[in-house]
Design a protein around this motif. Structure first.
Motif, short mmCIF file in Angstrom:
data_model
loop_
_atom_site.label_atom_id
_atom_site.label_comp_id
_atom_site.label_asym_id
_atom_site.label_seq_id
_atom_site.Cartn_x
_atom_site.Cartn_y
_atom_site.Cartn_z
N GLY A 19 8.87 5.69 -2.52
CA GLY A 19 10.25 4.83 -2.80
C GLY A 19 10.18 3.77 -1.90
O GLY A 19 10.63 2.49 -2.32
N ASP B 231 -1.73 2.54 -5.03
CA ASP B 231 -1.64 3.84 -4.28
C ASP B 231 -2.82 4.74 -4.78
O ASP B 231 -3.59 4.48 -5.52
CB ASP B 231 -0.33 4.67 -5.15
CG ASP B 231 -0.05 5.64 -4.49
OD1 ASP B 231 1.07 5.71 -4.03
OD2 ASP B 231 -0.63 6.68 -4.44
N ILE C 20 10.47 23.60 0.05
CA ILE C 20 11.59 23.24 0.78
C ILE C 20 12.77 23.51 -0.13
O ILE C 20 14.26 22.98 -0.13
CB ILE C 20 11.48 21.79 1.29
CG1 ILE C 20 11.37 20.96 0.20
CG2 ILE C 20 10.78 21.54 2.38
CD1 ILE C 20 12.51 20.05 -0.26
N ALA D 28 3.18 1.25 3.37
CA ALA D 28 4.33 2.11 2.93
C ALA D 28 3.67 3.27 2.40
O ALA D 28 4.00 4.00 1.26
CB ALA D 28 5.01 1.39 1.63
N MET E 166 8.61 14.36 -4.90
CA MET E 166 8.93 15.78 -4.48
C MET E 166 10.27 16.11 -3.77
O MET E 166 10.55 17.32 -3.68
CB MET E 166 7.80 16.40 -3.49
CG MET E 166 6.39 16.21 -3.88
SD MET E 166 5.28 17.11 -3.03
CE MET E 166 5.03 16.15 -1.49
N GLY F 183 3.68 6.38 3.64
CA GLY F 183 4.15 7.67 4.05
C GLY F 183 3.78 8.48 5.34
O GLY F 183 3.38 7.49 6.02
N LEU G 207 -6.64 2.65 0.15
CA LEU G 207 -7.04 1.43 1.06
C LEU G 207 -7.45 2.12 2.43
O LEU G 207 -6.77 3.17 2.82
CB LEU G 207 -5.88 0.57 1.38
CG LEU G 207 -5.69 -0.47 0.28
CD1 LEU G 207 -6.96 -1.31 -0.23
CD2 LEU G 207 -5.03 0.17 -1.14
N GLY H 245 -2.86 7.57 -5.21
CA GLY H 245 -2.80 8.44 -6.47
C GLY H 245 -2.20 7.66 -7.61
O GLY H 245 -2.33 6.40 -7.86
N ILE I 97 0.97 -1.25 0.10
CA ILE I 97 -0.08 -0.11 0.04
C ILE I 97 0.93 1.13 0.02
O ILE I 97 1.63 1.63 0.86
CB ILE I 97 -0.81 0.03 1.37
CG1 ILE I 97 -1.64 -1.38 1.29
CG2 ILE I 97 -1.79 1.31 1.01
CD1 ILE I 97 -2.81 -1.25 2.54
#
Ligand SMILES: Cc1cc2nc3c(=O)[nH]c(=O)nc-3n(C[C@H](O)[C@H](O)[C@H](O)COP(=O)(O)OP(=O)(O)OC[C@H]3O[C@@H](n4cnc5c(N)ncnc54)[C@H](O)[C@@H]3O)c2cc1C
Ligand code: FES
Lengths: 115, 601
Positions: B20, B40, B254, B198, B52, B200, B164, B42, B16
């Motif tokens: 990376g 994903d 950033i 996974a 990003m 994030g 999910l 997205g 999920i």
């Protein structure tokens, strides 16, 4: 009087016909069209469907729409203090409002499949 | 009704999140023979933090000058201020290095001088250790390389636009996940023997952030509801010099960090004076100040009434010539010009923004959450970076933990397959059913071949109840509630905290949660923004509460967690705060646990 940008946005979802709706949003120099559309959602109508992830970085490329008939990224097109027409991409399947199906075909959910 | 539209997929391993960590996990699991679905919410490789990233990836490549994993580890542990899980940090440095080399072999294009990498120096590292891809292209290059590799690896099915919402647990084991297919509004069941979370971090919880729209902490909420544990949730890293003004488009906030690496740059207050030395941090335009020090110095200077016009600090590159700027950043300088920014003439304004989350899902070095079949990787995981993360360590962490989680999930699945095939061999012997023994070779196909389209289990169907229409008041604007939550978090649970402010924040988070408890009154439709917001609010209010509860409990200041009412380190707090979600109705609980000492390692 503070300047205003008027976003005239394509609304609706298939199988219905779409229609335009106009939203005045407060204009501040430097903002993007995406900023304006997000303002509409948070202050006027949360049912407006938009698609974006990265907001600033111009990395996800999910925010592609037509602005005044031209294909652009919503997040890198400047909002202007005038009427701007926002529509979904014409060459992709229309999903809802200004969202169209942009995922690569082999990354879409298959109808029934086991992997 | 819900059931009719429900679509079911089957696989060995469901990953999920396709950043990376997720892409690396998918590649590794498939290389080891597992069938994988990489999902994903997205687009694959496009929607999280990885794409990003503009800066660097830390690894002891020992190019061009000597370096070692031990050196990298020592710096990582020092930055973590006593809260690193040393075995996880070691894995980050060691396996991360192997991954950085593998990425190189896959053609990511780390910047080189001649034959060798040309890493740069970043704050907190004792030497130049951070590889990157020019110009400001690290994240896109990393994402593209991994996505290409995913496509080349047989056995991975990529599914975008699939959010999910819950992990399915049956008889104490993870058996897949359920969610919402965004383009159709259909409920989805993914049956899997192992799941890798996974998805994030959580920085979207804050008003000013570097996050994408998909970083509201889904991994943490999924883990909590599945019975897994979180640690160090109070440690949110603020990036000190996020872009503040003038409004800039098409550039990540950033982006000034790489500028400082290459060109120095001076931090100045509203009166155009250097100020970081007032807070014990010498910077001298060389960018040696660490993130927590810089965040502290800027915040205090603003509080003292010496901020820049928009409430931050000035960052000046007036010492650079146009030629120097062009050489260091090529086309980026043109993009700045389009935004009306000429760095040789005018400074820009910067201020701290929420950027990374050190805390997260508690795992062992196999990336197992302790719930059988449930793994985690990437920023979603807590422990490797302790109380503060070094620049460049996050992508290394995503690689290393992703690869490890993929390997572990594949091994677990092979084991389950053996058990299943032993069981069905036994039943084949007794019932003389050769067909079932043959199909058991690939567990994924058992159910499908037995019954055509697989049936969702009762547990999966129960979890899909979340997608049933509810009674959310028509007056609630879901997008506005998210913005409100972000403001509450920024005001009360930001880089500097007080007990009173945190408790006020907690009360406000709970008020928002109460207002949005009931689901939208209609069925999810195709790309339904209210439903997407509502699912995000369900996650974000839970995760915000976890962060705030832990921040209230930790009565000391350490790394990224600074309590103005409890300044300074207190070594009785060399412990993790562990968050769980037990009971019916489920409630968050906090418990302090020791940092793994040698005996656990
Ligand atoms: C702007 C920015 C710049 C950075 N620069 C650097 C840098 O230079 N160096 C460095 O080391 N670190 C950097 N970091 C941090 C680093 O990028 C991240 O920590 C790292 O990339 C995280 O990788 P990941 O795979 O764990 O998560 P992500 O890359 O965030 O991927 C998570 C994926 O999960 C998906 N997802 C989330 N929820 C769900 C769900 N419910 N269902 C399905 N999918 C879901 C998301 O859409 C996303 O694609 C930066 C972070 C940001 C935001
Ligand atoms: S929002 Fe990501 S590219 Fe526009």
């Amino acid at each position: 009087m503070k300047p205003v940008a008027t976003l005239t946005v394509w609304r609706g979802a298939p199988p219905q016909e779409g229609h335009y709706e106009s939203y005045p949003v407060p204009f501040e120099p430097g903002q993007s069209v995406l900023d304006g559309l997000r303002h509409v959602r948070a202050h006027v109508d949360p049912t407006l469907a938009l698609r974006y992830s990265c907001i600033n970085a111009n990395a996800c490329k999910e925010c592609m729409v037509l602005v005044d008939g031209k294909t652009v990224y919503g997040c890198t097109t400047r909002l202007e203090a005038r009427e701007m027409r926002i529509e979904p991409l014409r060459n992709k399947d229309w999903v809802r409002d200004v969202v169209s199906e942009i995922a690569p075909p082999d990354e879409r959910l298959p109808d029934h499949q086991s992997a | 009704m819900l059931q009719e539209m429900t679509r079911t997929l089957q696989t060995d391993v469901l990953v999920i999140g396709a950043g990376g960590a997720g892409m690396y996990a998918a590649i590794e699991a498939a290389r080891r023979g597992a069938q994988v679905i990489l999902a994903d919410r997205g687009l694959i490789g496009r929607s999280g933090a990885t794409v990003m990233a503009q800066m660097t990836v830390a690894a002891a490549t020992a190019e061009p000058a000597a370096d070692s994993v031990e050196n990298h580890l020592a710096d990582t542990l020092r930055a973590g201020r006593g809260l690193c899980e040393p075995e996880l940090s070691k894995l980050l440095c060691e396996e991360g290095l192997a991954c950085v080399r593998e990425m190189d072999a896959w053609g990511v294009g780390w910047a080189r001088q001649g034959e060798q990498f040309s890493p740069i120096m970043a704050p907190g590292h004792d030497r130049a250790r951070c590889v990157y891809v020019d110009f400001l292209n690290t994240g896109p290059a990393v994402s593209r390389t991994l996505r290409t590799q995913v496509i080349r690896t047989p056995g991975v099915m990529r599914v975008g636009d699939l959010c999910l919402t819950d992990v399915v647990i049956e008889q104490g084991r993870c058996t897949g996940a359920v969610g919402l297919h965004l383009p159709s509004g259909d409920p989805i069941v993914v049956q899997a023997h192992a799941v890798v979370l996974a998805c994030g971090g959580l920085t979207r919880l804050y008003a000013r952030n570097s996050a994408s729209a998909n970083m509201g902490g889904d991994a943490y909420a999924l883990a909590l509801r599945a019975g897994a544990r979180l640690i160090d949730m109070e440690f949110v890293q603020f990036f000190p010099i996020g872009h503040l003004a003038p409004r800039m488009i098409g550039m990540d906030p950033i982006m000034w960090d790489p500028f400082r690496y290459k060109l120095g740059g001076r931090l100045l207050n509203g009166k155009m004076e250097e100020f970081t030395h007032r807070y014990g941090a010498v910077d001298d335009g060389r960018y040696t100040i660490t993130r927590d020090q810089a965040t502290y110095a800027i915040t205090k200077e603003v509080e003292a009434g010496r901020g820049s016009p928009h409430g931050g600090a000035w960052l000046s590159f007036a010492h650079c010539s146009p030629e120097q700027l062009k050489e260091a950043f090529g086309p980026v300088i043109g993009r700045l010009a389009k935004n009306g920014i000429d760095l040789t003439k005018t400074p820009i304004e910067v201020a701290p923004i929420a950027h990374y989350h050190m805390g997260g899902i508690a795992v062992d070095t196999a990336m197992s959450t302790g719930v059988p079949g449930l793994y985690a990787a990437g920023e979603a995981v807590g422990g490797a970076n302790g109380a503060n993360r070094l620049s460049g360590n996050a992508i290394t962490e995503a690689f290393a933990f992703g690869r490890r989680a993929g390997a572990s999930a594949a091994a677990y699945v092979a084991n389950v397959a053996n058990v299943a095939s032993a069981a069905s061999a036994a039943s084949a012997a007794s019932a003389a059913s050769a067909a079932s023994a043959a199909s058991a070779a690939s567990v994924a196909n058992v159910a499908a071949s037995a019954s055509g389209a697989p049936e969702p289990s009762a547990a999966a169907r129960a979890l899909l109840g979340t997608l049933s229409p509810g009674s959310l008041a028509a007056t609630v604007n879901t997008a506005a509630e998210i913005e409100l939550l972000q403001q509450v978090m920024a005001r009360h649970v930001g880089p500097f905290r007080t007990g009173q402010g945190l408790r006020e924040g907690l009360a406000q988070i709970r008020e928002i949660a109460a207002r949005v408890r009931a689901a939208p009154a209609h069925r999810p439709q195709a790309f339904d923004p209210e439903w997407i917001d509502w699912l995000d609010l369900r996650t974000m209010t839970l995760v915000a509460e976890a962060v705030t509860l832990a921040a209230i409990e930790r009565t000391e200041s350490r790394g990224a967690h600074q309590r103005e009412d409890y300044p300074g380190l207190d070594d009785t707090w060399l412990r993790h705060l562990q968050v769980r979600l037990p009971g019916t109705p489920a409630q968050l609980t906090l418990e302090s646990i020791p940092v793994a000492s040698k005996e656990a390692a």
